[in-house]
Design a protein around this motif. Structure first.
Motif, PDB file in Angstrom:
ATOM      1  N   TYR A 171      24.542  41.960  54.360  1.00  0.00           N
ATOM      2  CA  TYR A 171      23.803  40.750  54.725  1.00  0.00           C
ATOM      3  C   TYR A 171      22.319  41.011  54.956  1.00  0.00           C
ATOM      4  CZ  TYR A 171      23.820  42.629  59.440  1.00  0.00           C
ATOM      5  OH  TYR A 171      23.628  43.437  60.522  1.00  0.00           O
ATOM      6  N   GLU A 172      21.979  42.259  55.343  1.00  0.00           N
ATOM      7  CA  GLU A 172      20.589  42.561  55.686  1.00  0.00           C
ATOM      8  C   GLU A 172      19.731  42.797  54.442  1.00  0.00           C
ATOM      9  OE1 GLU A 172      23.043  44.592  55.778  1.00  0.00           O
ATOM     10  OE2 GLU A 172      22.437  46.630  55.280  1.00  0.00           O
ATOM     11  N   LYS A 173      20.364  42.856  53.287  1.00  0.00           N
ATOM     12  CA  LYS A 173      19.640  43.099  52.040  1.00  0.00           C
ATOM     13  C   LYS A 173      19.249  41.775  51.385  1.00  0.00           C
ATOM     14  CE  LYS A 173      22.290  47.344  51.343  1.00  0.00           C
ATOM     15  NZ  LYS A 173      23.255  48.062  50.476  1.00  0.00           N
ATOM     16  N   ALA A 174      18.506  41.856  50.289  1.00  0.00           N
ATOM     17  CA  ALA A 174      18.123  40.663  49.527  1.00  0.00           C
ATOM     18  C   ALA A 174      19.335  40.207  48.717  1.00  0.00           C
ATOM     19  CB  ALA A 174      16.937  40.975  48.624  1.00  0.00           C
ATOM     20  N   LEU A 175      20.331  39.728  49.419  1.00  0.00           N
ATOM     21  CA  LEU A 175      21.614  39.383  48.809  1.00  0.00           C
ATOM     22  C   LEU A 175      21.585  37.958  48.270  1.00  0.00           C
ATOM     23  CD1 LEU A 175      24.507  40.275  48.229  1.00  0.00           C
ATOM     24  CD2 LEU A 175      25.128  39.462  50.521  1.00  0.00           C
ATOM     25  N   THR A 176      21.849  37.823  46.988  1.00  0.00           N
ATOM     26  CA  THR A 176      21.945  36.511  46.350  1.00  0.00           C
ATOM     27  C   THR A 176      23.307  36.384  45.699  1.00  0.00           C
ATOM     28  OG1 THR A 176      21.117  37.252  44.204  1.00  0.00           O
ATOM     29  CG2 THR A 176      19.467  36.568  45.844  1.00  0.00           C
ATOM     30  N   LEU A 177      23.638  35.171  45.308  1.00  0.00           N
ATOM     31  CA  LEU A 177      24.904  34.942  44.630  1.00  0.00           C
ATOM     32  C   LEU A 177      24.983  35.747  43.333  1.00  0.00           C
ATOM     33  CD1 LEU A 177      27.578  33.366  44.628  1.00  0.00           C
ATOM     34  CD2 LEU A 177      26.394  31.542  43.382  1.00  0.00           C
ATOM     35  N   GLN A 178      23.847  35.855  42.634  1.00  0.00           N
ATOM     36  CA  GLN A 178      23.841  36.603  41.385  1.00  0.00           C
ATOM     37  C   GLN A 178      24.071  38.099  41.634  1.00  0.00           C
ATOM     38  OE1 GLN A 178      23.602  35.261  38.136  1.00  0.00           O
ATOM     39  NE2 GLN A 178      24.384  37.328  37.804  1.00  0.00           N
ATOM     40  N   VAL A 179      23.458  38.631  42.669  1.00  0.00           N
ATOM     41  CA  VAL A 179      23.674  40.041  43.015  1.00  0.00           C
ATOM     42  C   VAL A 179      25.144  40.277  43.311  1.00  0.00           C
ATOM     43  CG1 VAL A 179      23.235  41.813  44.759  1.00  0.00           C
ATOM     44  CG2 VAL A 179      21.337  40.437  43.863  1.00  0.00           C
ATOM     45  N   LEU A 180      25.755  39.387  44.072  1.00  0.00           N
ATOM     46  CA  LEU A 180      27.167  39.510  44.407  1.00  0.00           C
ATOM     47  C   LEU A 180      28.035  39.360  43.162  1.00  0.00           C
ATOM     48  CD1 LEU A 180      29.309  39.843  46.607  1.00  0.00           C
ATOM     49  CD2 LEU A 180      29.227  37.366  46.960  1.00  0.00           C
ATOM     50  N   ALA A 181      27.671  38.436  42.289  1.00  0.00           N
ATOM     51  CA  ALA A 181      28.432  38.231  41.056  1.00  0.00           C
ATOM     52  C   ALA A 181      28.392  39.479  40.182  1.00  0.00           C
ATOM     53  CB  ALA A 181      27.870  37.033  40.295  1.00  0.00           C
ATOM     54  N   ASP A 182      27.230  40.096  40.075  1.00  0.00           N
ATOM     55  CA  ASP A 182      27.107  41.334  39.297  1.00  0.00           C
ATOM     56  C   ASP A 182      27.979  42.430  39.890  1.00  0.00           C
ATOM     57  OD1 ASP A 182      23.542  40.884  38.632  1.00  0.00           O
ATOM     58  OD2 ASP A 182      25.327  40.051  37.650  1.00  0.00           O
ATOM     59  N   GLN A 183      28.008  42.495  41.214  1.00  0.00           N
ATOM     60  CA  GLN A 183      28.810  43.502  41.900  1.00  0.00           C
ATOM     61  C   GLN A 183      30.299  43.298  41.626  1.00  0.00           C
ATOM     62  OE1 GLN A 183      27.745  46.106  43.634  1.00  0.00           O
ATOM     63  NE2 GLN A 183      29.770  46.817  44.274  1.00  0.00           N
ATOM     64  N   CYS A 184      30.711  42.029  41.548  1.00  0.00           N
ATOM     65  CA  CYS A 184      32.127  41.693  41.362  1.00  0.00           C
ATOM     66  C   CYS A 184      32.509  41.503  39.894  1.00  0.00           C
ATOM     67  CB  CYS A 184      32.457  40.415  42.135  1.00  0.00           C
ATOM     68  SG  CYS A 184      32.175  40.525  43.910  1.00  0.00           S
ATOM     69  N   HIS A 185      31.518  41.599  38.994  1.00  0.00           N
ATOM     70  CA  HIS A 185      31.747  41.431  37.548  1.00  0.00           C
ATOM     71  C   HIS A 185      32.234  40.021  37.221  1.00  0.00           C
ATOM     72  CE1 HIS A 185      31.173  45.743  37.338  1.00  0.00           C
ATOM     73  NE2 HIS A 185      32.176  45.936  38.180  1.00  0.00           N
ATOM     74  N   PHE A 186      31.639  39.040  37.909  1.00  0.00           N
ATOM     75  CA  PHE A 186      31.899  37.631  37.649  1.00  0.00           C
ATOM     76  C   PHE A 186      30.594  36.954  37.254  1.00  0.00           C
ATOM     77  CE2 PHE A 186      36.019  38.101  38.848  1.00  0.00           C
ATOM     78  CZ  PHE A 186      36.314  38.152  40.212  1.00  0.00           C
ATOM     79  N   THR A 187      30.680  35.767  36.658  1.00  0.00           N
ATOM     80  CA  THR A 187      29.474  34.964  36.505  1.00  0.00           C
ATOM     81  C   THR A 187      29.197  34.301  37.849  1.00  0.00           C
ATOM     82  OG1 THR A 187      30.634  32.919  35.898  1.00  0.00           O
ATOM     83  CG2 THR A 187      30.084  34.477  34.106  1.00  0.00           C
ATOM     84  N   SER A 188      27.949  33.953  38.089  1.00  0.00           N
ATOM     85  CA  SER A 188      27.593  33.339  39.371  1.00  0.00           C
ATOM     86  C   SER A 188      28.279  31.979  39.543  1.00  0.00           C
ATOM     87  CB  SER A 188      26.077  33.188  39.484  1.00  0.00           C
ATOM     88  OG  SER A 188      25.568  32.372  38.455  1.00  0.00           O
ATOM     89  N   VAL A 189      28.427  31.237  38.456  1.00  0.00           N
ATOM     90  CA  VAL A 189      29.082  29.929  38.531  1.00  0.00           C
ATOM     91  C   VAL A 189      30.545  30.086  38.934  1.00  0.00           C
ATOM     92  CG1 VAL A 189      29.793  27.891  37.238  1.00  0.00           C
ATOM     93  CG2 VAL A 189      27.527  28.881  36.858  1.00  0.00           C
ATOM     94  N   TYR A 190      31.247  31.029  38.290  1.00  0.00           N
ATOM     95  CA  TYR A 190      32.653  31.243  38.612  1.00  0.00           C
ATOM     96  C   TYR A 190      32.811  31.751  40.050  1.00  0.00           C
ATOM     97  CZ  TYR A 190      37.316  33.243  38.697  1.00  0.00           C
ATOM     98  OH  TYR A 190      38.605  33.548  39.047  1.00  0.00           O
ATOM     99  N   LEU A 191      31.949  32.690  40.456  1.00  0.00           N
ATOM    100  CA  LEU A 191      32.061  33.258  41.791  1.00  0.00           C
ATOM    101  C   LEU A 191      31.832  32.192  42.862  1.00  0.00           C
ATOM    102  CD1 LEU A 191      32.458  35.729  43.581  1.00  0.00           C
ATOM    103  CD2 LEU A 191      29.995  36.152  43.438  1.00  0.00           C
ATOM    104  N   SER A 192      30.855  31.322  42.643  1.00  0.00           N
ATOM    105  CA  SER A 192      30.579  30.252  43.593  1.00  0.00           C
ATOM    106  C   SER A 192      31.809  29.371  43.792  1.00  0.00           C
ATOM    107  CB  SER A 192      29.405  29.397  43.099  1.00  0.00           C
ATOM    108  OG  SER A 192      29.171  28.319  43.970  1.00  0.00           O
ATOM    109  N   SER A 193      32.436  28.987  42.685  1.00  0.00           N
ATOM    110  CA  SER A 193      33.644  28.156  42.747  1.00  0.00           C
ATOM    111  C   SER A 193      34.802  28.908  43.387  1.00  0.00           C
ATOM    112  CB  SER A 193      34.018  27.699  41.337  1.00  0.00           C
ATOM    113  OG  SER A 193      35.244  26.992  41.352  1.00  0.00           O
ATOM    114  N   TYR A 194      34.916  30.179  43.067  1.00  0.00           N
ATOM    115  CA  TYR A 194      36.007  31.015  43.583  1.00  0.00           C
ATOM    116  C   TYR A 194      35.932  31.156  45.102  1.00  0.00           C
ATOM    117  CZ  TYR A 194      39.008  35.177  43.925  1.00  0.00           C
ATOM    118  OH  TYR A 194      40.004  36.065  44.244  1.00  0.00           O
TER     119      TYR A 194
END
Length: 308
Positions: A171-194
C-alpha cells in the motif's frame, strides 16, 4: 427521562430526597429501598440510571452495593450519602466506581447537582455507545473483504486473498490497478471486475481503507509530520492526503492525532473506534469504513483514471 432510585434506611430522608424537583432536571424517582438488600433487588429487576444511597444501611452497605455494581459491570451511576464519621469509608468506596459522594447534612442543590453531573455522563456514554454500535458495521464491512464474502465464492477464495495480501503488503508504494493487474497477469478491466465481484468493494476502496488505517496508526504512534505520514502510506500530495483523511474519518489528521479515545491501534479497534463526525456522535452523515470511490477526491498522486 433518567430513572433514579433512592436507598436509605431512614424514611424521612427518603421522603425528603423524593420530594426534590427531579422533573425539572429531566429525571424521575422510580423506586425506593429501605435497605441494601432491597436496593440490590431493584438493581436486578428494573431499569435504573442513577442510585442515590446511604453509605450505611442494614443488609448491604452502600459500598457493598457499589462493589456489586462493579462486579456485574453495571452502568448505573451510584451517588453515596455519607455522615462525617464515615468520610474515610466513603473514599474507600471510590475504588468500586462510585460516581460521587455527598456529606450529610446536604442541601437539595448539592444532591441535584451531583445527579445532573451523573445524568450528563450517562448521556455522553449513551451517545458514544450508539456511535460505536454504528461503527461496528465498519468492522463487518472490512472483515467481509477477507472473510465472509470471499467464502461465498470458494473457488476463487485463495486467488482473491493473494490479491488482497499484495495490496496490504504494498500500500505504501505507487500502487495502481494496472500495477496490480500486471502482478497478477490479468487485464486491469478484468481485475477490477474480479475484485468487485469477490469482495463487494472496488480496488480503490480497499486501497484507501488500508492506507487510512496505517495513516491513523502512524498519527497515534509517531511524531511524524503529516506529509511524512502521507508519503509512508503511498500518497505524495499532503493536501490530498488531508482531504481523503477528513472525508474518511470526519476529522483532520491533526484532530485525529489529538483524539484521546483511540490509543492501542489494531485493525479491529481502529475500525470500531474511528471518530467519524466525533464532534456530533448522533450525526447521520457518517462515512462507511470503505469510502465510496465516487466520493473520494481524484488525484494522480495516488491513482489514475483506470483505477476503478
Amino acid at each position: 427521562m433518567i430513572k433514579v432510585v433512592i436507598a436509605d434506611d431512614e424514611r424521612i430522608i427518603r421522603m425528603g430526597l423524593k420530594a426534590l424537583n427531579w422533573a425539572n432536571c429531566d429525571m424521575e424517582v422510580v423506586a425506593e429501598a429501605k435497605n441494601g438488600l432491597e436496593a440490590i433487588e431493584l438493581i436486578n429487576t428494573i431499569k435504573i440510571d442513577i442510585l442515590i444511597s446511604d453509605i450505611k444501611m442494614p443488609g448491604k452497605t452502600g459500598i457493598e452495593i457499589a462493589k456489586y455494581l462493579k462486579e456485574i459491570n453495571s452502568k448505573i451511576k451510584i451517588i453515596l450519602l455519607s455522615g462525617h464519621a464515615e468520610f474515610e469509608y466513603a473514599k474507600e468506596a471510590l475504588e468500586f466506581g462510585v460516581f460521587d459522594y455527598i456529606l450529610k447534612p446536604s442541601t437539595p442543590t448539592e444532591i441535584l447537582q451531583a445527579a445532573i453531573k451523573a445524568k450528563e455522563q450517562i448521556i455522553k456514554e449513551t451517545q458514544f455507545d450508539d456511535y460505536v454500535e454504528e461503527l461496528e458495521q465498519k468492522v463487518t464491512d472490512y472483515q467481509n473483504i477477507v472473510g465472509a464474502k470471499i467464502a461465498i465464492n470458494n473457488d476463487n477464495s485463495q486467488d482473491i486473498k493473494k490479491i488482497l495480501e499484495y495490496i496490504y503488503n504494498n500500500y505504501e508504494k505507487a500502487l495502481t490497478l494496472q500495477v496490480l493487474a500486471d502482478q497478477c497477469h490479468f487485464t486491469s478491466v478484468y481485475l477490477s471486475s474480479y475484485i468487485k465481484k469477490n469482495t463487494g468493494h472496488t480496488f480503490i476502496e480497499i486501497l484507501t481503507s488500508v492506507r487510512m488505517f496505517h495513516a491513523a496508526k502512524l498519527l497515534k504512534s509517531t511524531n511524524l509530520k503529516n506529509i511524512e505520514i502521507a508519503n509512508k502510506v503511498g500518497i505524495l500530495d499532503s493536501r490530498y492526503f488531508s482531504q481523503v483523511f477528513k472525508k474518511y474519518h470526519g476529522q483532520t489528521p491533526n484532530e485525529y492525532r489529538k483524539d484521546k479515545r483511540i490509543q492501542n491501534m489494531s485493525i479491529t479497534n481502529y475500525l470500531s473506534n474511528t471518530p467519524s463526525n466525533s464532534k456530533n456522535p448522533n450525526s447521520k452523515n457518517k462515512k462507511p469504513a470503505l469510502s465510496s470511490a465516487n466520493s473520494t477526491p481524484k488525484s494522480n498522486a495516488v491513482q489514475n483514471n483506470s483505477d476503478k
